[in-house]
Scaffold this active site. Structure first.
Site, PDB file in Angstrom:
ATOM      1  CD  GLU A 281      -2.893  -1.018  -0.017  1.00  0.00           C
ATOM      2  OE1 GLU A 281      -3.269   0.084  -0.454  1.00  0.00           O
ATOM      3  OE2 GLU A 281      -3.211  -2.093  -0.542  1.00  0.00           O
ATOM      4  CD1 TRP A 284      -1.586  -0.004  -3.717  1.00  0.00           C
ATOM      5  CD2 TRP A 284      -1.941   1.179  -5.589  1.00  0.00           C
ATOM      6  NE1 TRP A 284      -2.285  -0.786  -4.601  1.00  0.00           N
ATOM      7  CE2 TRP A 284      -2.521  -0.095  -5.750  1.00  0.00           C
ATOM      8  CE3 TRP A 284      -2.039   2.101  -6.629  1.00  0.00           C
ATOM      9  CZ2 TRP A 284      -3.180  -0.461  -6.923  1.00  0.00           C
ATOM     10  CZ3 TRP A 284      -2.703   1.737  -7.792  1.00  0.00           C
ATOM     11  CH2 TRP A 284      -3.259   0.480  -7.935  1.00  0.00           C
ATOM     12  CD1 TRP A 312     -17.352  14.011 -16.227  1.00  0.00           C
ATOM     13  CD2 TRP A 312     -18.238  12.188 -15.283  1.00  0.00           C
ATOM     14  NE1 TRP A 312     -16.382  13.030 -16.238  1.00  0.00           N
ATOM     15  CE2 TRP A 312     -16.895  11.897 -15.661  1.00  0.00           C
ATOM     16  CE3 TRP A 312     -18.987  11.184 -14.679  1.00  0.00           C
ATOM     17  CZ2 TRP A 312     -16.301  10.658 -15.454  1.00  0.00           C
ATOM     18  CZ3 TRP A 312     -18.392   9.939 -14.452  1.00  0.00           C
ATOM     19  CH2 TRP A 312     -17.069   9.686 -14.845  1.00  0.00           C
ATOM     20  CG  ASN A 350      -8.360   2.375   0.582  1.00  0.00           C
ATOM     21  OD1 ASN A 350      -8.251   3.337  -0.169  1.00  0.00           O
ATOM     22  ND2 ASN A 350      -8.287   1.135   0.156  1.00  0.00           N
ATOM     23  CD1 TRP A 368     -13.639  12.065 -13.439  1.00  0.00           C
ATOM     24  CD2 TRP A 368     -11.963  12.940 -12.247  1.00  0.00           C
ATOM     25  NE1 TRP A 368     -12.721  12.586 -14.335  1.00  0.00           N
ATOM     26  CE2 TRP A 368     -11.688  13.124 -13.629  1.00  0.00           C
ATOM     27  CE3 TRP A 368     -11.052  13.415 -11.319  1.00  0.00           C
ATOM     28  CZ2 TRP A 368     -10.526  13.767 -14.083  1.00  0.00           C
ATOM     29  CZ3 TRP A 368      -9.898  14.055 -11.759  1.00  0.00           C
ATOM     30  CH2 TRP A 368      -9.646  14.227 -13.138  1.00  0.00           C
ATOM     31  CD1 TRP A 391     -11.004  11.607  -5.244  1.00  0.00           C
ATOM     32  CD2 TRP A 391     -12.970  11.082  -6.201  1.00  0.00           C
ATOM     33  NE1 TRP A 391     -11.977  11.740  -4.296  1.00  0.00           N
ATOM     34  CE2 TRP A 391     -13.189  11.434  -4.846  1.00  0.00           C
ATOM     35  CE3 TRP A 391     -14.053  10.715  -6.982  1.00  0.00           C
ATOM     36  CZ2 TRP A 391     -14.471  11.417  -4.280  1.00  0.00           C
ATOM     37  CZ3 TRP A 391     -15.331  10.704  -6.417  1.00  0.00           C
ATOM     38  CH2 TRP A 391     -15.517  11.051  -5.077  1.00  0.00           C
TER      39      TRP A 391
HETATM   40  C1  LIG Z   1     -11.233   8.262  -3.764  1.00  0.00           C
HETATM   41  C2  LIG Z   1      -9.980   8.128  -2.933  1.00  0.00           C
HETATM   42  C3  LIG Z   1      -9.355   9.269  -2.433  1.00  0.00           C
HETATM   43  C4  LIG Z   1      -8.176   9.164  -1.667  1.00  0.00           C
HETATM   44  N1  LIG Z   1      -7.585  10.310  -1.192  1.00  0.00           N
HETATM   45  C5  LIG Z   1      -6.420  10.210  -0.481  1.00  0.00           C
HETATM   46  C6  LIG Z   1      -5.767  11.383   0.007  1.00  0.00           C
HETATM   47  O1  LIG Z   1      -6.195  12.523  -0.227  1.00  0.00           O
HETATM   48  N2  LIG Z   1      -4.642  11.217   0.747  1.00  0.00           N
HETATM   49  C7  LIG Z   1      -4.097   9.974   1.010  1.00  0.00           C
HETATM   50  O2  LIG Z   1      -3.050   9.880   1.667  1.00  0.00           O
HETATM   51  N3  LIG Z   1      -4.686   8.861   0.526  1.00  0.00           N
HETATM   52  C8  LIG Z   1      -5.827   8.931  -0.193  1.00  0.00           C
HETATM   53  N4  LIG Z   1      -6.427   7.789  -0.652  1.00  0.00           N
HETATM   54  C9  LIG Z   1      -5.750   6.490  -0.449  1.00  0.00           C
HETATM   55  C10 LIG Z   1      -6.137   5.724   0.823  1.00  0.00           C
HETATM   56  O3  LIG Z   1      -7.522   5.681   0.970  1.00  0.00           O
HETATM   57  C11 LIG Z   1      -5.517   6.344   2.095  1.00  0.00           C
HETATM   58  O4  LIG Z   1      -4.134   6.554   1.902  1.00  0.00           O
HETATM   59  C12 LIG Z   1      -5.695   5.389   3.282  1.00  0.00           C
HETATM   60  O5  LIG Z   1      -7.050   5.138   3.510  1.00  0.00           O
HETATM   61  C13 LIG Z   1      -5.068   6.023   4.509  1.00  0.00           C
HETATM   62  O6  LIG Z   1      -5.277   5.230   5.639  1.00  0.00           O
HETATM   63  P1  LIG Z   1      -4.070   4.572   6.395  1.00  0.00           P
HETATM   64  O7  LIG Z   1      -3.009   5.567   6.644  1.00  0.00           O
HETATM   65  O8  LIG Z   1      -4.635   3.860   7.564  1.00  0.00           O
HETATM   66  O9  LIG Z   1      -3.546   3.536   5.300  1.00  0.00           O
HETATM   67  P2  LIG Z   1      -2.797   2.151   5.438  1.00  0.00           P
HETATM   68  O10 LIG Z   1      -3.701   1.123   4.912  1.00  0.00           O
HETATM   69  O11 LIG Z   1      -2.217   1.955   6.763  1.00  0.00           O
HETATM   70  O12 LIG Z   1      -1.623   2.338   4.352  1.00  0.00           O
HETATM   71  C14 LIG Z   1      -0.377   2.960   4.683  1.00  0.00           C
HETATM   72  C15 LIG Z   1      -0.112   4.131   3.776  1.00  0.00           C
HETATM   73  O13 LIG Z   1      -0.028   3.705   2.416  1.00  0.00           O
HETATM   74  C16 LIG Z   1      -0.563   4.714   1.562  1.00  0.00           C
HETATM   75  N5  LIG Z   1      -1.741   4.174   0.870  1.00  0.00           N
HETATM   76  C17 LIG Z   1      -2.626   3.265   1.333  1.00  0.00           C
HETATM   77  N6  LIG Z   1      -3.574   3.020   0.412  1.00  0.00           N
HETATM   78  C18 LIG Z   1      -3.280   3.797  -0.649  1.00  0.00           C
HETATM   79  C19 LIG Z   1      -3.880   3.999  -1.923  1.00  0.00           C
HETATM   80  N7  LIG Z   1      -4.987   3.336  -2.304  1.00  0.00           N
HETATM   81  N8  LIG Z   1      -3.329   4.894  -2.762  1.00  0.00           N
HETATM   82  C20 LIG Z   1      -2.208   5.570  -2.420  1.00  0.00           C
HETATM   83  N9  LIG Z   1      -1.597   5.414  -1.229  1.00  0.00           N
HETATM   84  C21 LIG Z   1      -2.121   4.542  -0.358  1.00  0.00           C
HETATM   85  C22 LIG Z   1      -0.976   5.877   2.446  1.00  0.00           C
HETATM   86  O14 LIG Z   1       0.067   6.820   2.476  1.00  0.00           O
HETATM   87  C23 LIG Z   1      -1.186   5.194   3.788  1.00  0.00           C
HETATM   88  O15 LIG Z   1      -1.046   6.070   4.880  1.00  0.00           O
HETATM   89  C24 LIG Z   1      -7.616   7.877  -1.416  1.00  0.00           C
HETATM   90  C25 LIG Z   1      -8.261   6.733  -1.923  1.00  0.00           C
HETATM   91  C26 LIG Z   1      -9.432   6.849  -2.665  1.00  0.00           C
HETATM   92  C27 LIG Z   1     -10.098   5.610  -3.191  1.00  0.00           C
END
Ligand SMILES: Cc1cc2nc3c(=O)[nH]c(=O)nc-3n(C[C@H](O)[C@H](O)[C@H](O)COP(=O)(O)OP(=O)(O)OC[C@H]3O[C@@H](n4cnc5c(N)ncnc54)[C@H](O)[C@@H]3O)c2cc1C
Length: 476
Positions: A281, A284, A312, A350, A368, A391
């Protein structure tokens, strides 16, 4: 040699490449600076949650810098334009001989940095810029055809190879303490521009690297092993919730990866499923940053893949639908719980970020960009690269092979990922008395539903799905 270190999205003293290098090179102390640009931040759709976290992180950073005998100065200017003059003036006033910073990759930030570099070069003051926001610098990994990666899985495989070959820099500790302090720290302002100085969520999001590191340690100790099984259930506190701290740079991705590798007995891509999945993650995040660097159009409200940027809905009905979505009044409990989690905490899990983004773009056929903007304004972890990536993935205009016909069913999502309705009950108290079966589709139980103050579904999902498929098919 006296460096001026310019802090931006890297509000920490540990494992900060620019700060570390500056402290190692200094012979007559180090001065630090942060530029506050409230109008520009608004133009970038920052909201109160993020501005408040930055403001409070600055207070923590200022203390941590003082421990290293470094003063943090503040420059306030409405927009980026002109900060080059302010920085140069500050450097001259304090006889700084070089500028150090960690690169930011967004288009306006890059333009700003070009102007700053030019001003310092004209003044014969060298500028040292470093890659620090990712473990692997964004422009490093290329396909066999020397192109940037546009699909995550092959990117991740290359990332693993690179890291396992020992090519990525390791996390560093604290920088060298300076023997002399240059100037005195500026007080951190109570209020920044028109941002609310009493952001309602501030109490939920303690600031500073010490807090971020202890959150990382607690996650590694207690949760990372079960991450793969628990990460998709929004009622469970099973993810790291480090995103706000990665966004402002109170913690570095190197610190995150190294802690997980250690928990996984030195392994990156094999071994325990929890750490391996968590690191993927974090990768990502690296992937979306390299996309932003290679395809700067994503910073300019343009689709990565224009093919599915369909016309849209944007009329008055769409605006009313958008308001219902924003306020958590769509009539689909899992969607509304998620939108209310965002309003009440400044953060969203997420799994439900994906569900609400799909709902807005596929069930409501709303642009979006509207959702992306609203998220930026409301999220404490607002981050252009990740938000845009999420998005566009959901809208089918993104990098990945998320085909337009992948449309989440909000009821199936609800039953699968919140089976006992715990998450829904937490954020929609009006549904708290419903049993685990009824809570996902309360309208199906007329006698109970009539007694509750909760809306009917604003769209029929199967009809909305057909409408979306028809709209996308024209462009397929
Ligand atoms: C529509 C949408 C909008 C989002 N907007 C943001 C945003 O503005 N800022 C943001 O940091 N993340 C965003 N995310 C990605 C993700 O949802 C969050 O990073 C995650 O939920 C943060 O929770 P966590 O720190 O507990 O993640 P964990 O699951 O603990 O993951 C650790 C770290 O990995 C990174 N990560 C995890 N999932 C993703 C992902 N899908 N894409 C990119 N990086 C990821 C983050 O930096 C996160 O803190 C978005 C996802 C979606 C679907």
């Amino acid at each position: 040699m006296r460096p001026l270190v310019w802090f931006r999205a890297d509000l920490r003293t540990r494992d900060n490449t620019a700060l570390h290098e500056a402290c190692a090179a200094a012979t007559r102390g180090v001065l630090a600076v942060f530029t506050i640009c409230p109008v520009q931040w608004r133009m970038h759709d920052w909201g109160d949650p993020r501005a408040s976290l930055v403001q409070r992180s600055l207070a923590a950073l200022s203390k941590d810098l003082l421990d290293r005998n470094i003063a943090l100065k503040l420059i306030t200017r409405d927009r980026f334009r002109g900060v080059e003059e302010d920085l140069l003036k500050l450097a001259r006033e304090h006889q700084c001989t070089a500028l150090y910073y960690n690169s930011e990759y967004e288009v306006n930030e890059q333009d700003r940095d070009h102007r700053v570099n030019a001003a310092f070069n004209d003044a014969k003051l060298p500028v040292h810029a470093f890659h620090d926001q990712t473990v692997v610098p964004p422009d490093t990994l290329r396909t066999g055809e020397d192109k940037p990666y546009t699909v995550y899985s092959p990117y991740k495989r290359r990332w693993y190879e690179y890291y396992n070959a020992g090519k990525a820099p390791s996390a560093r500790g604290l920088p060298k303490r300076q023997p002399e302090i240059v100037s005195t720290p500026d007080p951190i302002p109570e209020r920044i521009g028109d941002f609310d100085p009493h952001d309602a969520h501030a109490g939920l999001w303690r600031a500073g690297q010490a807090h971020a590191l202890s959150r990382l340690q607690a996650f590694i100790q207690h949760k990372i092993e079960a991450y793969k099984e628990e990460r998709d259930f929004p009622a469970i506190d099973g993810t790291s919730v480090l995103s706000p701290y990665l966004a402002v740079g109170a913690i570095s991705p190197r610190q995150c990866i190294e802690a997980a590798v250690e928990a996984n007995r030195g392994r990156l891509d094999t071994g325990s499923k929890g750490p391996v999945h968590w690191m993927s993650e974090v990768i990502w995040r690296e992937f979306y940053r390299q996309i932003l660097v290679a395809f700067p159009r994503v910073c300019k409200h343009q689709p990565f893949n224009p093919r599915y940027d369909i016309p849209w809905r944007s009329d008055a009905h769409a605006r009313a639908d958008f308001d219902a979505w924003k306020t958590g009044n769509t009539g689909y409990p899992i969607i509304d719980a998620a939108m209310r989690q965002l309003i009440t905490t400044g953060w969203m899990h997420n799994r439900v970020r994906m569900a609400v983004a799909m709902f807005l773009t596929k069930d409501l056929l709303i642009d979006w960009r509207w959702g992306e903007r609203y998220f930026m304004q409301r999220l404490v972890d607002a981050d252009l690269a990740n938000n845009n990536g999420g998005w566009q993935w959901s809208a089918a205009t993104g990098t990945d092979a998320a085909p337009y016909f992948r449309i989440f069913n909000p009821i199936t999502q609800s039953r699968k990922f919140d089976p006992d309705g715990r998450y829904i009950r937490r954020f929609i108290p009006e549904l708290a008395s419903l049993d685990d079966q009824i809570i996902h589709e309360p309208w199906r139980h007329a006698s109970l539903f009539d007694a509750i103050d909760y809306p009917r579904p604003m769209v029929d999902h199967s009809l909305a799905r057909e409408r979306a498929l028809a709209a996308f098919k024209v462009h397929a």
